[in-house]
Write a protein that holds these residues in place. Structure first.
Motif, PDB file in Angstrom:
ATOM      1  N   LEU A  48       0.825  -1.208   0.000  1.00  0.00           N
ATOM      2  CA  LEU A  48       0.000   0.000   0.000  1.00  0.00           C
ATOM      3  C   LEU A  48       0.860   1.260   0.000  1.00  0.00           C
ATOM      4  O   LEU A  48       0.577   2.228  -0.714  1.00  0.00           O
ATOM      5  CB  LEU A  48      -0.931  -0.007   1.219  1.00  0.00           C
ATOM      6  CG  LEU A  48      -2.129  -0.951   1.142  1.00  0.00           C
ATOM      7  CD1 LEU A  48      -2.816  -1.055   2.493  1.00  0.00           C
ATOM      8  CD2 LEU A  48      -3.119  -0.479   0.086  1.00  0.00           C
ATOM      9  N   ASN A  52       1.114   3.856  -3.329  1.00  0.00           N
ATOM     10  CA  ASN A  52       0.601   5.216  -3.173  1.00  0.00           C
ATOM     11  C   ASN A  52       1.706   6.248  -2.968  1.00  0.00           C
ATOM     12  O   ASN A  52       1.429   7.391  -2.623  1.00  0.00           O
ATOM     13  CB  ASN A  52      -0.379   5.263  -1.997  1.00  0.00           C
ATOM     14  CG  ASN A  52      -1.681   4.542  -2.303  1.00  0.00           C
ATOM     15  OD1 ASN A  52      -2.574   5.077  -2.938  1.00  0.00           O
ATOM     16  ND2 ASN A  52      -1.776   3.278  -1.860  1.00  0.00           N
ATOM     17  N   VAL A 301      -3.100  -1.222  -3.808  1.00  0.00           N
ATOM     18  CA  VAL A 301      -4.172  -0.434  -4.423  1.00  0.00           C
ATOM     19  C   VAL A 301      -3.790   1.037  -4.399  1.00  0.00           C
ATOM     20  O   VAL A 301      -3.524   1.600  -3.317  1.00  0.00           O
ATOM     21  CB  VAL A 301      -5.499  -0.628  -3.674  1.00  0.00           C
ATOM     22  CG1 VAL A 301      -6.614   0.153  -4.366  1.00  0.00           C
ATOM     23  CG2 VAL A 301      -5.846  -2.101  -3.591  1.00  0.00           C
ATOM     24  N   ILE A 303      -4.934   4.400  -4.148  1.00  0.00           N
ATOM     25  CA  ILE A 303      -6.200   5.017  -3.720  1.00  0.00           C
ATOM     26  C   ILE A 303      -6.556   6.220  -4.579  1.00  0.00           C
ATOM     27  O   ILE A 303      -7.718   6.467  -4.892  1.00  0.00           O
ATOM     28  CB  ILE A 303      -6.133   5.423  -2.229  1.00  0.00           C
ATOM     29  CG1 ILE A 303      -5.791   4.207  -1.366  1.00  0.00           C
ATOM     30  CG2 ILE A 303      -7.448   6.036  -1.795  1.00  0.00           C
ATOM     31  CD1 ILE A 303      -6.804   3.097  -1.414  1.00  0.00           C
ATOM     32  N   LEU A 309     -10.889   7.911  -3.150  1.00  0.00           N
ATOM     33  CA  LEU A 309     -11.605   7.294  -2.033  1.00  0.00           C
ATOM     34  C   LEU A 309     -13.107   7.502  -2.176  1.00  0.00           C
ATOM     35  O   LEU A 309     -13.902   6.576  -1.969  1.00  0.00           O
ATOM     36  CB  LEU A 309     -11.105   7.891  -0.709  1.00  0.00           C
ATOM     37  CG  LEU A 309     -11.704   7.305   0.565  1.00  0.00           C
ATOM     38  CD1 LEU A 309     -11.392   5.827   0.669  1.00  0.00           C
ATOM     39  CD2 LEU A 309     -11.176   8.057   1.789  1.00  0.00           C
ATOM     40  N   ALA A 312     -14.472   5.216  -4.841  1.00  0.00           N
ATOM     41  CA  ALA A 312     -14.599   3.830  -4.366  1.00  0.00           C
ATOM     42  C   ALA A 312     -15.830   3.663  -3.488  1.00  0.00           C
ATOM     43  O   ALA A 312     -16.556   2.661  -3.588  1.00  0.00           O
ATOM     44  CB  ALA A 312     -13.345   3.430  -3.593  1.00  0.00           C
ATOM     45  N   ALA A 318     -17.896  -1.987  -4.127  1.00  0.00           N
ATOM     46  CA  ALA A 318     -17.170  -1.768  -2.877  1.00  0.00           C
ATOM     47  C   ALA A 318     -18.118  -1.784  -1.686  1.00  0.00           C
ATOM     48  O   ALA A 318     -17.819  -2.383  -0.637  1.00  0.00           O
ATOM     49  CB  ALA A 318     -16.411  -0.441  -2.942  1.00  0.00           C
ATOM     50  N   GLU A 387     -10.057  -2.353  -8.633  1.00  0.00           N
ATOM     51  CA  GLU A 387      -9.357  -1.512  -7.654  1.00  0.00           C
ATOM     52  C   GLU A 387     -10.261  -1.170  -6.480  1.00  0.00           C
ATOM     53  O   GLU A 387      -9.844  -1.198  -5.318  1.00  0.00           O
ATOM     54  CB  GLU A 387      -8.854  -0.234  -8.338  1.00  0.00           C
ATOM     55  CG  GLU A 387      -7.773  -0.466  -9.373  1.00  0.00           C
ATOM     56  CD  GLU A 387      -6.490  -1.015  -8.761  1.00  0.00           C
ATOM     57  OE1 GLU A 387      -5.876  -0.322  -7.937  1.00  0.00           O
ATOM     58  OE2 GLU A 387      -6.122  -2.156  -9.090  1.00  0.00           O
ATOM     59  N   HIS A 388     -11.520  -0.849  -6.770  1.00  0.00           N
ATOM     60  CA  HIS A 388     -12.468  -0.532  -5.692  1.00  0.00           C
ATOM     61  C   HIS A 388     -12.728  -1.760  -4.820  1.00  0.00           C
ATOM     62  O   HIS A 388     -12.878  -1.647  -3.610  1.00  0.00           O
ATOM     63  CB  HIS A 388     -13.779  -0.023  -6.296  1.00  0.00           C
ATOM     64  CG  HIS A 388     -13.641   1.264  -7.039  1.00  0.00           C
ATOM     65  ND1 HIS A 388     -14.611   1.743  -7.897  1.00  0.00           N
ATOM     66  CD2 HIS A 388     -12.641   2.183  -7.052  1.00  0.00           C
ATOM     67  CE1 HIS A 388     -14.207   2.898  -8.410  1.00  0.00           C
ATOM     68  NE2 HIS A 388     -13.024   3.184  -7.918  1.00  0.00           N
ATOM     69  N   LYS A 390     -10.627  -4.210  -4.178  1.00  0.00           N
ATOM     70  CA  LYS A 390      -9.484  -4.416  -3.294  1.00  0.00           C
ATOM     71  C   LYS A 390      -9.514  -3.443  -2.119  1.00  0.00           C
ATOM     72  O   LYS A 390      -9.236  -3.822  -0.970  1.00  0.00           O
ATOM     73  CB  LYS A 390      -8.180  -4.260  -4.076  1.00  0.00           C
ATOM     74  CG  LYS A 390      -7.916  -5.387  -5.063  1.00  0.00           C
ATOM     75  CD  LYS A 390      -6.589  -5.188  -5.770  1.00  0.00           C
ATOM     76  CE  LYS A 390      -6.305  -6.320  -6.747  1.00  0.00           C
ATOM     77  NZ  LYS A 390      -4.995  -6.168  -7.421  1.00  0.00           N
ATOM     78  N   ALA A 391      -9.848  -2.192  -2.406  1.00  0.00           N
ATOM     79  CA  ALA A 391      -9.946  -1.207  -1.326  1.00  0.00           C
ATOM     80  C   ALA A 391     -11.027  -1.604  -0.326  1.00  0.00           C
ATOM     81  O   ALA A 391     -10.849  -1.483   0.895  1.00  0.00           O
ATOM     82  CB  ALA A 391     -10.240   0.179  -1.907  1.00  0.00           C
TER      83      ALA A 391
END
Length: 444
Positions: A48, A52, A301, A303, A309, A312, A318, A387-388, A390-391
């Motif tokens: 992470l 990022n 991921v 973000i 954010l 997501a 999500a 991606e969403h 995974k978040a």
């Protein structure tokens, strides 16, 4: 003359203390998985931070770099090698554990196996329904991700237990481990049946050749790695080429390994069988290398700041995953266990209360390794939904862990007393090497 009141039949006990050998085996497994869980957390944080950071493109380039041999579909990205290859080892160990539980462990008794197996099914069905409900209500196109929140990550869950230092009773630890193993088997079945594509039956039939050869050798109790490893790799490659996810090969190989010693080698009483020997050797590699490396290449991921954010949080995929992991998983495990207990006119063991099961049910919402794998199979590694997802897996798992920690930590003093009663130091009056507490509470 008044009739005497009818004598009430005593309630059966659910989640009672198991046998002492099972207690010792579970304790050893959990120690190894706890270390693996710590490495898993470190790998996740590292991914992470890197993804990022200003060096994020380097992480993506490394994950997406392609290696391998084009025939048999074996030219894969580094991330795919981790997901398809390393997780096959993880599922091989899970398959060994599941087979051993049902052949030689406490779960060979149907009465003991019923509760964790039904709880695992509840913990798969209810989160899937929650996810589907959220996405149908929003008219989302993300329904193919319905299986993402169905898995429990035992290593991550045990890392949480290690952090909060809870002295979870043996019965609950066994229940958690068994539920997670059955959960993994259900997940691999879901992957095999719902996430396989472009099937090539010829390769699948060819895979039976090395798989059968592996099975014959292990049934003869052959341990030579230079014979078994090439056969296992050939089985994995052919299953991968068939279009079925390659991790299925790990479970198929594990199910061929014998659990008990053969009669000419002394039988079951002569020591551990081949499945236990393989599990003992490979679990550190699975928990300490395979799973953390997979997490490192899957959890990175990007973000995308506040806007990312918000984006997501607005995605039904999500929202469905987070709701299913936090609420659906807990509701499924708790309600399934409660229904089984009541249908059998049973109650929890005297050492436990339903609040303990509620805390453990919340902890099963820590879905990570297999959830990340299914999210990649559902949406691909670089799609917006992926991606969403995974978040949401990260956010939902952390939320479930925090809620479970609050409940379990509040009961920690009680758990410490139960653990003291279960420890070897409780006494062995008859000198048979088994603590008296286990001889009194073996029934289950």
């Amino acid at each position: 003359m008044p009739q005497p009141a009818p004598r009430r039949r005593p309630l059966a006990s659910t989640l009672s203390r198991g046998t002492y050998p099972e207690y010792r085996r579970i304790a050893e497994i959990l120690r190894k998985e706890t270390v693996g869980g710590a490495l898993l957390l470190l790998a996740t944080v590292a991914a992470l931070v890197w993804a990022n950071s200003p060096a994020g493109p380097a992480y993506t380039a490394l994950r997406d770099a392609r290696l391998g041999y084009a025939p048999w579909h074996l030219e894969l990205s580094v991330g795919s090698w981790a997901a398809d290859g390393l997780l096959a080892l993880f599922f091989f160990v899970a398959g060994l554990e599941l087979k051993r539980e049902f052949v030689a462990g406490d779960l060979r008794r149907p009465s003991a196996a019923l509760v964790p197996v039904v709880a695992a099914f509840g913990g798969v069905a209810v989160p899937a329904l929650v996810y589907v409900g959220v996405n149908l209500a929003a008219g989302s196109d993300g329904l193919k991700g319905w299986a993402i929140p169905t898995a429990t990550d035992i290593a991550f869950a045990l890392a949480v237990l290690a952090v909060i230092s809870t002295h979870l009773p043996a019965a609950l630890r066994t229940f958690l481990l068994t539920l997670a193993v059955v959960d993994d088997l259900l997940a691999i079945a879901i992957i095999a049946f719902f996430y396989s594509s472009d099937l090539a039956p010829a390769y699948l039939l060819l895979a039976l050749v090395p798989l059968s050869a592996f099975g014959v050798l292990v049934q003869l109790r052959v341990r030579a790695w230079y014979l078994l490893v090439p056969l296992a790799l050939a089985t994995w490659a052919l299953v991968h080429a068939s279009g079925i996810h390659a991790t299925v090969a790990g479970v198929l190989l594990a199910f061929t390994v014998p659990v008990l010693r053969s009669a000419k080698n002394g039988g079951p009483e002569a020591g551990p069988g081949l499945a236990e020997i393989f599990e003992h050797r490979l679990r550190p590699l699975s928990a300490g290398v395979a799973v953390p490396v997979f997490a490192f290449f899957s959890a990175g991921v990007a973000i995308g700041g506040w806007d990312g954010l918000v984006s997501a949080l607005q995605d039904p995929v999500a929202l469905g995953i987070a709701a299913a992991l936090v609420a659906g998983k807990a509701a499924g495990v708790f309600s399934a266990t409660w229904l089984v207990a009541k249908s059998q006119h049973a109650d929890l063991d005297s050492d436990l209360a339903w609040i303990d099961l509620a805390g453990l049910a919340l902890l099963t919402g820590v879905g990570f390794t297999v959830s990340l794998l299914i999210s990649e199979l559902s949406f691909g590694p670089a799609s917006p939904h992926g991606e969403h997802a995974k978040a949401a897996i990260l956010a939902g798992s952390v939320t479930a862990a925090l809620l479970a920690a609050v409940v379990l930590r509040a009961r920690n003093r009680h758990y410490r007393r139960v653990e003291a009663a279960e420890s070897v130091a409780t006494g062995d009056a008859d000198g048979d090497g088994i603590p008296d507490a286990f001889e009194r509470g073996t029934a289950g």
